[in-house]
Design a protein around this motif. Structure first.
Motif, PDB file in Angstrom:
ATOM      1  N   GLN A  70       0.836  -1.212   0.000  1.00 28.94           N
ATOM      2  CA  GLN A  70       0.000   0.000   0.000  1.00 28.94           C
ATOM      3  C   GLN A  70       0.866   1.255   0.000  1.00 28.94           C
ATOM      4  N   GLU A  71       1.931   1.220   0.785  1.00 25.89           N
ATOM      5  CA  GLU A  71       2.817   2.384   0.878  1.00 25.89           C
ATOM      6  C   GLU A  71       3.490   2.654  -0.457  1.00 25.89           C
ATOM      7  N   GLU A  72       3.970   1.603  -1.099  1.00 26.11           N
ATOM      8  CA  GLU A  72       4.638   1.801  -2.385  1.00 26.11           C
ATOM      9  C   GLU A  72       3.647   2.291  -3.449  1.00 26.11           C
ATOM     10  N   ALA A  73       2.412   1.781  -3.404  1.00 22.39           N
ATOM     11  CA  ALA A  73       1.396   2.256  -4.353  1.00 22.39           C
ATOM     12  C   ALA A  73       1.092   3.741  -4.121  1.00 22.39           C
ATOM     13  N   MET A  74       1.021   4.147  -2.856  1.00 20.22           N
ATOM     14  CA  MET A  74       0.768   5.548  -2.521  1.00 20.22           C
ATOM     15  C   MET A  74       1.903   6.434  -3.029  1.00 20.22           C
ATOM     16  N   MET A  75       3.129   5.983  -2.848  1.00 22.36           N
ATOM     17  CA  MET A  75       4.280   6.764  -3.298  1.00 22.36           C
ATOM     18  C   MET A  75       4.331   6.834  -4.831  1.00 22.36           C
ATOM     19  N   GLU A  76       4.001   5.730  -5.485  1.00 23.57           N
ATOM     20  CA  GLU A  76       3.990   5.744  -6.954  1.00 23.57           C
ATOM     21  C   GLU A  76       2.904   6.675  -7.476  1.00 23.57           C
ATOM     22  N   GLU A  77       1.742   6.662  -6.852  1.00 29.31           N
ATOM     23  CA  GLU A  77       0.662   7.560  -7.260  1.00 29.31           C
ATOM     24  C   GLU A  77       1.074   9.019  -7.089  1.00 29.31           C
ATOM     25  N   ARG A  78       1.767   9.331  -5.998  1.00 27.94           N
ATOM     26  CA  ARG A  78       2.163  10.714  -5.704  1.00 27.94           C
ATOM     27  C   ARG A  78       3.335  11.184  -6.578  1.00 27.94           C
ATOM     28  N   PHE A  79       4.353  10.299  -6.762  1.00 29.79           N
ATOM     29  CA  PHE A  79       5.588  10.732  -7.423  1.00 29.79           C
ATOM     30  C   PHE A  79       5.777  10.158  -8.827  1.00 29.79           C
ATOM     31  N   GLY A  80       4.900   9.262  -9.254  1.00 26.42           N
ATOM     32  CA  GLY A  80       4.922   8.750 -10.621  1.00 26.42           C
ATOM     33  C   GLY A  80       6.233   8.128 -11.045  1.00 26.42           C
ATOM     34  N   GLN A  81       6.741   8.581 -12.194  1.00 24.65           N
ATOM     35  CA  GLN A  81       7.954   7.991 -12.782  1.00 24.65           C
ATOM     36  C   GLN A  81       9.163   8.157 -11.881  1.00 24.65           C
ATOM     37  N   ASP A  82       9.234   9.257 -11.136  1.00 22.96           N
ATOM     38  CA  ASP A  82      10.360   9.440 -10.212  1.00 22.96           C
ATOM     39  C   ASP A  82      10.420   8.286  -9.213  1.00 22.96           C
ATOM     40  N   TYR A  83       9.251   7.872  -8.698  1.00 24.42           N
ATOM     41  CA  TYR A  83       9.238   6.762  -7.745  1.00 24.42           C
ATOM     42  C   TYR A  83       9.538   5.440  -8.438  1.00 24.42           C
ATOM     43  N   ARG A  84       9.009   5.240  -9.646  1.00 23.88           N
ATOM     44  CA  ARG A  84       9.291   3.997 -10.374  1.00 23.88           C
ATOM     45  C   ARG A  84      10.783   3.866 -10.659  1.00 23.88           C
ATOM     46  N   ASP A  85      11.435   4.966 -11.023  1.00 23.27           N
ATOM     47  CA  ASP A  85      12.892   4.944 -11.249  1.00 23.27           C
ATOM     48  C   ASP A  85      13.629   4.635  -9.954  1.00 23.27           C
ATOM     49  N   TYR A  86      13.186   5.266  -8.880  1.00 20.32           N
ATOM     50  CA  TYR A  86      13.804   5.043  -7.569  1.00 20.32           C
ATOM     51  C   TYR A  86      13.648   3.582  -7.146  1.00 20.32           C
ATOM     52  N   ARG A  87      12.460   3.042  -7.322  1.00 19.32           N
ATOM     53  CA  ARG A  87      12.191   1.644  -6.958  1.00 19.32           C
ATOM     54  C   ARG A  87      13.066   0.692  -7.772  1.00 19.32           C
ATOM     55  N   ALA A  88      13.306   1.025  -9.038  1.00 16.17           N
ATOM     56  CA  ALA A  88      14.098   0.160  -9.913  1.00 16.17           C
ATOM     57  C   ALA A  88      15.564   0.090  -9.482  1.00 16.17           C
ATOM     58  N   ARG A  89      16.066   1.125  -8.838  1.00 13.86           N
ATOM     59  CA  ARG A  89      17.495   1.142  -8.478  1.00 13.86           C
ATOM     60  C   ARG A  89      17.770   0.828  -7.003  1.00 13.86           C
ATOM     61  N   THR A  90      16.721   0.540  -6.229  1.00 16.36           N
ATOM     62  CA  THR A  90      16.911   0.250  -4.800  1.00 16.36           C
ATOM     63  C   THR A  90      16.228  -1.053  -4.422  1.00 16.36           C
ATOM     64  N   LYS A  91      16.564  -1.546  -3.246  1.00 14.78           N
ATOM     65  CA  LYS A  91      15.921  -2.727  -2.673  1.00 14.78           C
ATOM     66  C   LYS A  91      15.000  -2.271  -1.544  1.00 14.78           C
ATOM     67  N   ARG A  92      14.069  -3.125  -1.161  1.00 16.88           N
ATOM     68  CA  ARG A  92      13.123  -2.762  -0.102  1.00 16.88           C
ATOM     69  C   ARG A  92      13.785  -2.656   1.261  1.00 16.88           C
ATOM     70  N   LEU A  93      14.568  -3.659   1.649  1.00 15.06           N
ATOM     71  CA  LEU A  93      15.044  -3.733   3.035  1.00 15.06           C
ATOM     72  C   LEU A  93      16.556  -3.811   3.180  1.00 15.06           C
ATOM     73  N   VAL A  94      17.206  -4.606   2.341  1.00  9.80           N
ATOM     74  CA  VAL A  94      18.648  -4.837   2.479  1.00  9.80           C
ATOM     75  C   VAL A  94      19.328  -4.508   1.155  1.00  9.80           C
ATOM     76  N   PRO A  95      20.322  -3.623   1.157  1.00  7.83           N
ATOM     77  CA  PRO A  95      20.989  -3.254  -0.090  1.00  7.83           C
ATOM     78  C   PRO A  95      21.501  -4.476  -0.856  1.00  7.83           C
ATOM     79  N   GLY A  96      21.172  -4.535  -2.135  1.00 11.92           N
ATOM     80  CA  GLY A  96      21.669  -5.586  -2.993  1.00 11.92           C
ATOM     81  C   GLY A  96      21.012  -6.941  -2.835  1.00 11.92           C
ATOM     82  N   ILE A  97      20.113  -7.094  -1.832  1.00  6.71           N
ATOM     83  CA  ILE A  97      19.528  -8.412  -1.585  1.00  6.71           C
ATOM     84  C   ILE A  97      18.009  -8.388  -1.692  1.00  6.71           C
ATOM     85  N   PHE A  98      17.341  -7.636  -0.804  1.00  6.92           N
ATOM     86  CA  PHE A  98      15.881  -7.676  -0.752  1.00  6.92           C
ATOM     87  C   PHE A  98      15.335  -6.284  -0.586  1.00  6.92           C
TER      88      PHE A  98
END
Length: 197
Positions: free
Chosen positions: A169-197
């Motif tokens: 839900q949080e990620e959907a809210m952020m994508e709705e608010r920030f659009g492509q900027d959030y999608r780009d950010y999501r593509a280059r980062t992990k949820r919890l642990v760098p490089g893993i998850f």
């Protein structure tokens, strides 16, 4: 000897809980001065917050202060308690770093602040949800510090409930608010642990 390590584990858990409250105090005060532009405090969100609070705070505190339910106690191992202390210290460090990066954009619930900005610097450069990483470290530390099956694992169950009900839900809210900027950010980062998850 087991009794001593049980008390040490309880004391460490309690000290860390107080330290967490201190770390949270200033960001909580600051964020209250920035209006909430949008909130999503659904029944699911309220349920998950209650589960997390019960698992990380209420249930273990009942055992720490009353010893109930003693039938679920087990013998603590010194090295396990020390490992729990190290994990909880790492959790507190992560909380501090995360709050510093978020500033007034922080909220304890699914909220977007007025003039909300997408934070992608500091710890957020590598991980999208470092606050959740900190809570997972806390929940895992609790399993090592508290020598009672219910108190030890209540955090994993409680926070796990919040995490799995909220993160999408949080990620959907952020994508709705920030659009492509959030999608780009999501593509280059992990949820919890760098490089893993």
């Amino acid at each position: 000897m087991d009794h001593d390590w049980t008390l040490i584990g309880k004391a460490i858990w309690l000290i860390c809980l107080v330290a967490w409250a201190v770390i949270r105090w200033v960001p909580n005060r600051r964020s209250r001065h920035v209006a909430i532009a949008r909130t999503s405090r659904t029944p699911s969100e309220r349920f998950s917050m209650a589960m997390s609070s019960a698992g990380l705070g209420i249930v273990p505190a009942i055992w720490v202060f009353s010893g109930w339910p003693a039938a679920l106690d087990f013998s603590p191992q010194p090295l396990i308690v020390v490992a729990g202390a190290i994990l909880f210290a790492a959790s507190l460090r992560m909380f501090r770093i995360t709050h510093k990066a978020l500033g007034a954009m922080w909220s304890h619930s699914l909220d977007l602040r007025k003039d909300h900005r997408l934070v992608t610097t500091g710890i957020y450069e590598k991980v999208r949800h470092p606050m959740y990483t900190a809570f997972w470290l806390w929940a895992l530390a609790q399993t090592l510090l508290l020598s009672n099956w219910l108190a030890a694992f209540a955090g994993v169950i409680g926070f796990g409930t919040l995490f799995f009900l909220r993160v999408g839900q949080e990620e959907a809210m952020m994508e709705e608010r920030f659009g492509q900027d959030y999608r780009d950010y999501r593509a280059r980062t992990k949820r919890l642990v760098p490089g893993i998850f």
